[in-house]
Motif scaffolding. Structure first.
Motif, PDB file in Angstrom:
ATOM      1  N   ALA A 238      41.598  26.106  36.998  1.00 45.96           N
ATOM      2  CA  ALA A 238      40.441  26.380  37.848  1.00 45.96           C
ATOM      3  C   ALA A 238      40.469  27.818  38.374  1.00 45.96           C
ATOM      4  O   ALA A 238      39.431  28.479  38.453  1.00 45.96           O
ATOM      5  CB  ALA A 238      40.404  25.387  39.010  1.00 45.96           C
ATOM      6  N   VAL A 239      41.664  28.292  38.743  1.00 44.92           N
ATOM      7  CA  VAL A 239      41.784  29.682  39.198  1.00 44.92           C
ATOM      8  C   VAL A 239      41.381  30.648  38.085  1.00 44.92           C
ATOM      9  O   VAL A 239      40.602  31.593  38.293  1.00 44.92           O
ATOM     10  CB  VAL A 239      43.226  29.976  39.665  1.00 44.92           C
ATOM     11  N   ILE A 240      41.900  30.413  36.889  1.00 46.27           N
ATOM     12  CA  ILE A 240      41.604  31.289  35.752  1.00 46.27           C
ATOM     13  C   ILE A 240      40.102  31.273  35.458  1.00 46.27           C
ATOM     14  O   ILE A 240      39.483  32.327  35.230  1.00 46.27           O
ATOM     15  CB  ILE A 240      42.427  30.863  34.529  1.00 46.27           C
ATOM     16  N   ALA A 241      39.509  30.093  35.474  1.00 44.93           N
ATOM     17  CA  ALA A 241      38.083  30.000  35.178  1.00 44.93           C
ATOM     18  C   ALA A 241      37.259  30.763  36.200  1.00 44.93           C
ATOM     19  O   ALA A 241      36.296  31.469  35.841  1.00 44.93           O
ATOM     20  CB  ALA A 241      37.658  28.528  35.146  1.00 44.93           C
ATOM     21  N   TYR A 242      37.630  30.660  37.471  1.00 43.80           N
ATOM     22  CA  TYR A 242      36.847  31.348  38.511  1.00 43.80           C
ATOM     23  C   TYR A 242      36.982  32.862  38.380  1.00 43.80           C
ATOM     24  O   TYR A 242      35.982  33.601  38.446  1.00 43.80           O
ATOM     25  CB  TYR A 242      37.293  30.884  39.894  1.00 43.80           C
ATOM     26  N   TRP A 243      38.205  33.336  38.195  1.00 45.82           N
ATOM     27  CA  TRP A 243      38.396  34.774  38.044  1.00 45.82           C
ATOM     28  C   TRP A 243      37.723  35.275  36.770  1.00 45.82           C
ATOM     29  O   TRP A 243      37.110  36.346  36.754  1.00 45.82           O
ATOM     30  CB  TRP A 243      39.892  35.109  38.040  1.00 45.82           C
ATOM     31  N   ASP A 244      37.831  34.497  35.725  1.00 49.48           N
ATOM     32  CA  ASP A 244      37.261  34.901  34.444  1.00 49.48           C
ATOM     33  C   ASP A 244      35.733  34.962  34.510  1.00 49.48           C
ATOM     34  O   ASP A 244      35.107  35.890  33.993  1.00 49.48           O
ATOM     35  CB  ASP A 244      37.697  33.901  33.366  1.00 49.48           C
ATOM     36  N   ASP A 245      35.131  33.979  35.185  1.00 46.34           N
ATOM     37  CA  ASP A 245      33.679  33.850  35.167  1.00 46.34           C
ATOM     38  C   ASP A 245      32.987  34.584  36.313  1.00 46.34           C
ATOM     39  O   ASP A 245      31.840  35.017  36.158  1.00 46.34           O
ATOM     40  CB  ASP A 245      33.276  32.366  35.231  1.00 46.34           C
ATOM     41  N   VAL A 246      33.664  34.709  37.465  1.00 45.27           N
ATOM     42  CA  VAL A 246      32.987  35.209  38.661  1.00 45.27           C
ATOM     43  C   VAL A 246      33.543  36.543  39.133  1.00 45.27           C
ATOM     44  O   VAL A 246      32.805  37.512  39.322  1.00 45.27           O
ATOM     45  CB  VAL A 246      33.066  34.163  39.805  1.00 45.27           C
ATOM     46  N   VAL A 247      34.850  36.604  39.339  1.00 49.29           N
ATOM     47  CA  VAL A 247      35.435  37.783  39.988  1.00 49.29           C
ATOM     48  C   VAL A 247      35.497  38.973  39.040  1.00 49.29           C
ATOM     49  O   VAL A 247      35.104  40.089  39.393  1.00 49.29           O
ATOM     50  CB  VAL A 247      36.843  37.458  40.531  1.00 49.29           C
ATOM     51  N   LEU A 248      36.003  38.728  37.844  1.00 48.11           N
ATOM     52  CA  LEU A 248      36.220  39.841  36.918  1.00 48.11           C
ATOM     53  C   LEU A 248      34.931  40.150  36.174  1.00 48.11           C
ATOM     54  O   LEU A 248      34.725  39.757  35.026  1.00 48.11           O
ATOM     55  CB  LEU A 248      37.362  39.506  35.958  1.00 48.11           C
ATOM     56  N   THR A 249      34.048  40.869  36.854  1.00 46.87           N
ATOM     57  CA  THR A 249      32.797  41.294  36.236  1.00 46.87           C
ATOM     58  C   THR A 249      33.103  42.289  35.118  1.00 46.87           C
ATOM     59  O   THR A 249      34.184  42.879  35.066  1.00 46.87           O
ATOM     60  CB  THR A 249      31.902  41.968  37.280  1.00 46.87           C
ATOM     61  N   PRO A 250      32.161  42.505  34.220  1.00 46.94           N
ATOM     62  CA  PRO A 250      32.395  43.511  33.172  1.00 46.94           C
ATOM     63  C   PRO A 250      32.750  44.878  33.727  1.00 46.94           C
ATOM     64  O   PRO A 250      33.609  45.577  33.175  1.00 46.94           O
ATOM     65  CB  PRO A 250      31.057  43.531  32.416  1.00 46.94           C
ATOM     66  N   GLN A 251      32.112  45.253  34.850  1.00 42.24           N
ATOM     67  CA  GLN A 251      32.416  46.556  35.443  1.00 42.24           C
ATOM     68  C   GLN A 251      33.837  46.604  35.986  1.00 42.24           C
ATOM     69  O   GLN A 251      34.552  47.599  35.831  1.00 42.24           O
ATOM     70  CB  GLN A 251      31.417  46.848  36.578  1.00 42.24           C
ATOM     71  N   LEU A 252      34.264  45.497  36.615  1.00 44.93           N
ATOM     72  CA  LEU A 252      35.614  45.459  37.167  1.00 44.93           C
ATOM     73  C   LEU A 252      36.655  45.447  36.056  1.00 44.93           C
ATOM     74  O   LEU A 252      37.694  46.116  36.136  1.00 44.93           O
ATOM     75  CB  LEU A 252      35.776  44.238  38.074  1.00 44.93           C
ATOM     76  N   ARG A 253      36.390  44.696  35.006  1.00 44.89           N
ATOM     77  CA  ARG A 253      37.317  44.685  33.869  1.00 44.89           C
ATOM     78  C   ARG A 253      37.470  46.086  33.280  1.00 44.89           C
ATOM     79  O   ARG A 253      38.576  46.489  32.894  1.00 44.89           O
ATOM     80  CB  ARG A 253      36.817  43.721  32.797  1.00 44.89           C
ATOM     81  N   ALA A 254      36.364  46.815  33.206  1.00 50.27           N
ATOM     82  CA  ALA A 254      36.425  48.163  32.647  1.00 50.27           C
ATOM     83  C   ALA A 254      37.295  49.067  33.496  1.00 50.27           C
ATOM     84  O   ALA A 254      38.063  49.890  32.974  1.00 50.27           O
ATOM     85  CB  ALA A 254      35.012  48.730  32.531  1.00 50.27           C
ATOM     86  N   GLN A 255      37.202  48.917  34.819  1.00 47.00           N
ATOM     87  CA  GLN A 255      38.032  49.740  35.699  1.00 47.00           C
ATOM     88  C   GLN A 255      39.502  49.342  35.605  1.00 47.00           C
ATOM     89  O   GLN A 255      40.388  50.197  35.562  1.00 47.00           O
ATOM     90  CB  GLN A 255      37.548  49.606  37.146  1.00 47.00           C
TER      91      GLN A 255
END
Length: 978
Positions: A238-255
């Motif tokens: 559940a933690v991985i799914a939330y971070w993957d889907d909500v927190v780690l936006t494409p912009q944040l992943r790029a940074q």
């Protein structure tokens, strides 16, 4: 590495070696300008990274600014962008007290939420029959009191796990007849049970065990977030799914992809249960226990439920068996349960979480295990960095040795959250320097200061000196509100040089001590109540008690420490891993290179014993120690003594005889010594494992740590009795010969060390250390060296006539900051400013500010002292040292004439001024900072700040602040070293 490489790289240590910061944000309230300004300030002051988290801020809309909100996601993006742009590390913060370890996507009734085993019971007389529905848990009842933060939300579901009956032998003492344990779960039909208690002596108690969510929540968050399950795989998924889907936006992943030091930091496991059972649980525990341990845990549940008012060390079991044999059996079951919990924590949380993070370009740094009934060291290999903290472990070397073992065995970065105390703006800078020095002696090489907070915060709750962040009672702040921040660039560079030196090559630890502990006392740093109930100040406990009063916790005999033989702890099962080796001389030769192992606890895994036997047949040096004593709970005064080492297996595996046979063979082997704790040093000497950097004569004042790189030996020595007044002189015999060089951490200079001689393939390094002083000596084994006598030191001159101006800090007019991001509202912050008033005290004799007319007891800030130092002549080839005597523990700087500004060690403020001293008159400028204690005390600040140290013992009171001695206390002397 060559000496020239070392000299070049340590002169200005790279940013990755600088201390980092825990950064407390006022949720998502801060505007972009504030965030960028704070990061720019931290970078300017020499810090290497920011670990950020949302702290609960009063008087704001949590739905708008809390964790998970659009504002928080936006701020996270800004933080990652700005730290990355400046080459700083960035860490997201996880942990059960921080909302990003909890999820808005689950309820307490979901499998992904934290679960607990709760219990209801009934008592039956002999022959009495019970029938009807099972008693259920009242989920609406008030939760049991807990010291840890966090609240319990609404729980609706509960699931029957088991029904067990036991004969009661002593109701008042909670003693049950272990032989009578009877599982009745199969007799339950439609949530009802019919059962008749057997005839005979004594009542029977029937226990009904129910599984339900803990309901633990954490604030602040944009919605209600529930703590995840650390036992079953559902939680991490559940933690991985939330971070993957909500927190780690494409912009944040790029940074994140652009920052090679992006991390997730997993804080201590401050999980709570609220029901009567007191046991963390999971949907798979019963089945996993049976598969892993080979028997059923359910019948033993009456002996497993417990109260846990404050972390695992405070565990009080509800019931005990009668008789020694049954007590041993129950202890084995309890051990097996925690082994299973540890397995599941590793396999269902740490391992998959680390794998996920690696896939998105992040590493996992974690305070593994402690706080919960997990084995402390076994999870170490599963994370990228192992973290400890100074608050809970009280800056005690023995506590830091607990996690040094797995860190060094597996080449993990060993770091610490450093600087949290129960004080607030009170203590001098030397106090924190001494914590860092102690940690370095244990092998910690990354300091994460606890912490940094922007002065800006919410209107209505933010007052000077600024937004508190980690509450106004549980931390120190290393940010721009501190008068000492002017000198942070000098200080952070000095720490960076020490950390660079102690990351060179590999650690060389002499002895590994096998130690299994599922209930580590991580509250030693909060044991601040005296025998008569008096509140012991943090600085008194840290500086004069515990390790500084000859009282180590887990290895209490000080023979090895006094001799300079280094050691650390780890669970013996780690030796069974494929990535741990023995080459016939050293354990893990590419890592710590233990030359001997010690077994001392009463229990030992039989597979580990067999492994030791196989290694002993190949030359392993082993010391078996009978009669060792160690702390169980310092706060409660509980200790245990292991009369016979490895007398039984820890679990209920039926292999005690096998272990006994193995140990009997081991005890007879020529490479094994059996002794009491006081005989360990002699035993190691007989085995040829007497230490790579052995003190020529035992010394109770000095801790050492050794690193080895190709061609270089880096020796760290620390006079840890910093509240004493006498220096100590030691001669440290280091393996290998070569030219010795002494590091000046404040300038980066590496100069030939005076006081070294070659003897029989070893180098004897002589050091005279003042209380609290640190020395780093680098031995270049690729270069021949002649003996050099210790230098002679003489006083050349004193500075007597001083002028003093104090820059007094107090509250100024606050600034209101507004941000409109076009979302239909305006965010407002208040930024208290500091007003600085110059107090010209004129000519003064050196004394504390509280004793100087024109300054006084209510002043905090920075004092500037000027004097003329007359030097008749300057001898060629001599070193000139300006000894400031004492600065009251304050950070500061020295300038001679128009020479460079130089920092100094707060415990031993002696500055090399060789290049700046001239014959004749020399102008000295000494700047010394204070804490904010005296000014805040005068303002009545402490009258409303809770004393968390007292609260932990049930006493409600506010912090007690006394006037602190600030300033240059002297005497100031110019010394010549020849």
């Amino acid at each position: 590495m060559t000496l020239d490489d070392f000299r070049r790289e340590i002169a200005e240590p790279a940013i990755e070696f600088r201390p980092e910061l825990r950064w407390w944000l006022a949720e998502g309230l801060h505007g972009d300008a504030t965030l960028r300004r704070e990061i720019a300030d931290a970078h300017r002051l020499g810090f290497g990274g920011m670990e950020f988290l949302a702290m609960d801020e009063g008087a704001i809309d949590h739905a708008r600014y809390g964790w998970g909100s659009e504002e928080w996601v936006h701020d996270s993006q800004v933080v990652v962008e700005e730290t990355t742009r400046r080459g700083m590390s960035v860490s997201f913060t996880s942990g059960t007290n921080w909302s990003n370890a909890n999820l808005p996507t689950i309820t307490p009734d979901d499998r992904a939420a934290a679960q607990e085993l709760d219990v209801a019971s009934e008592t039956l007389a002999p022959g009495e029959r019970r029938s009807g529905p099972l008693p259920r848990i009242d989920l609406a009842a008030p939760a049991a009191a807990r010291h840890l933060p966090g609240e319990r939300g609404t729980i609706r579901d509960q699931h029957l796990v088991a029904v067990v009956a036991a004969r009661v032998l002593d109701a008042d003492a909670g003693v049950l007849d272990a032989s009578s344990l009877t599982e009745l779960t199969a007799s339950v039909t439609d949530d009802a049970l019919e059962w008749t208690a057997p005839d005979g002596d004594g009542d029977w108690r029937v226990f009904f065990y129910w599984l339900h969510g803990t309901g633990q929540t954490a604030e602040p968050s944009a919605s209600v977030n529930y703590t995840v399950n650390y036992i079953d795989r559902d939680g991490v998924d559940a933690v991985i799914a939330y971070w993957d889907d909500v927190v780690l936006t494409p912009q944040l992943r790029a940074q994140i992809a652009q920052n090679p030091r992006a991390q997730m930091y997993m804080d201590s496991l401050e999980l709570s249960t609220f029901g009567a059972g007191g046991l963390f649980w999971g949907h798979t525990v019963v089945d996993e226990f049976r598969a892993r341990r080979g028997y059923d845990v359910v019948p033993w549940l009456p002996f497993l439920t417990r109260d846990v008012p404050f972390m695992a060390v405070s565990t009080i079991y509800h019931h005990q068996p009668a008789g020694d044999a049954d007590r041993i059996t129950v202890d084995k079951v309890r051990h097996d349960l925690v082994v299973t919990f540890t397995d599941l924590y590793i396999e269902n949380m740490l391992r998959p979480f680390a794998e996920f993070l690696h896939g998105v370009g992040m590493t996992l740094r974690a305070e593994v295990s402690y706080g919960l009934p997990f084995e402390l060291t076994r999870p170490g290999p599963e994370v990228d960095g192992i973290e400890t903290e100074s608050l809970e472990f009280g800056a005690q070397i023995d506590a830091y040795r607990l996690l040094a073992g797995p860190a060094h065995l597996f080449g993990k970065q060993y770091s610490s959250e450093t600087g949290a105390t129960t004080r607030n703006h009170m203590l001098d800078h030397r106090f924190y320097d001494q914590i860092i020095a102690t940690q370095l002696a244990a092998g910690i090489t990354k300091t994460v200061l606890h912490g940094w907070a922007s002065p800006a915060g919410a209107e209505g709750v933010t007052e000077w000196p600024g937004h508190e962040g980690m509450w106004p009672m549980f931390s120190e702040r290393f940010d721009t509100r501190q008068p000492g921040s002017e000198f942070y660039p000098l200080w952070t560079a000095a720490i960076g040089r020490l950390q660079y030196a102690l990351r060179c090559g590999r650690p060389r630890i002499d002895v590994g001590i096998l130690r299994t502990d599922h209930f580590t006392d991580n509250l030693v740093g909060l044991s601040l109540t005296g025998p008569d109930g008096e509140r012991i100040p943090d600085e008194v406990a840290y500086g004069t008690m515990w390790m500084r009063d000859r009282d180590n916790f887990w290895w209490q005999d000080l023979g090895m420490q006094d001799a300079g033989i280094t050691y650390e702890f780890f669970d013996g099962s780690l030796l069974l891993r494929d990535d741990v080796s023995f080459d016939g001389d050293e354990v893990q030769p590419g890592g710590p290179g233990y030359r001997a192992l010690i077994v001392y606890q009463e229990t030992l895994d039989p597979d580990v014993a067999a492994h030791l036997l196989a290694w002993a047949q190949r030359g392993l040096r082993l010391v078996v120690v009978d009669g060792a004593r160690e702390v169980q709970s310092l706060m409660e005064g509980r200790h245990t003594t292991h009369e016979t080492a490895a007398a039984r297996t820890p679990g209920l595996d039926g292999r005690d005889r096998e272990l006994a046979a193995t140990m009997a063979e081991l005890r007879r082997m020529p490479g094994v010594r059996v002794t009491a704790p006081s005989g360990v040093v002699t035993a190691l000497d007989e085995l040829g494992a007497g230490g790579r950097a052995r003190l020529e004569t035992d010394d109770p004042n000095v801790l050492t740590h050794l690193r080895e790189d190709d061609g270089l030996m880096v020796l760290y020595a620390y006079h840890f009795l910093y509240e004493t007044t006498e220096p100590t002189t030691v001669r440290i015999v280091v393996e290998g010969t070569g030219a010795a060089h002494r590091l000046d951490a404040w300038t980066g200079e590496l100069r030939p060390h005076r006081g070294a001689r070659q003897r029989g393939g070893r180098t004897v390094v002589e050091l005279t250390l003042a209380p609290g002083e640190v020395a780093v000596v680098v031995l270049d084994t690729t270069t021949d060296a002649a003996d050099s006598p210790a230098p002679s030191v003489s006083e050349v001159a004193r500075a007597e006539a001083w002028r003093l101006v104090v820059e007094s800090w107090d509250a100024g007019e606050p600034e209101v900051l507004e941000e409109d991001r076009g979302l239909g509202y305006v965010s407002r912050e208040v930024r208290p400013k500091t007003a600085v008033t110059r107090l010209d005290a004129g000519e003064v004799e050196l004394a504390a500010w509280s004793e100087i007319s024109g300054v006084g007891a209510d002043v905090s800030g920075v004092g500037e002292y000027t004097a003329i130092l007359s030097v008749p002549e300057v001898a060629d080839g001599a070193r000139y040292l300006l000894d400031l005597g004492s600065t009251g523990g304050g950070l500061g700087s020295v300038r001679v004439g128009d020479g460079p500004q130089r920092g100094f060690d707060t415990a031993h403020p002696v500055v090399d001024v060789t290049g700046s001293i001239r014959p004749g008159e020399n102008t000295l400028t000494v700047r010394v900072s204070s804490s904010l204690n005296n000014r805040l005390r005068a303002r009545g600040y402490y009258e409303r700040i809770p004393d968390i140290g007292a609260q932990l013992t049930g006493e409600e009171r506010t912090q007690h602040a006394v006037v602190r001695e600030y300033g240059l206390l002297g005497p100031v002397r110019l010394l010549r070293e020849e």
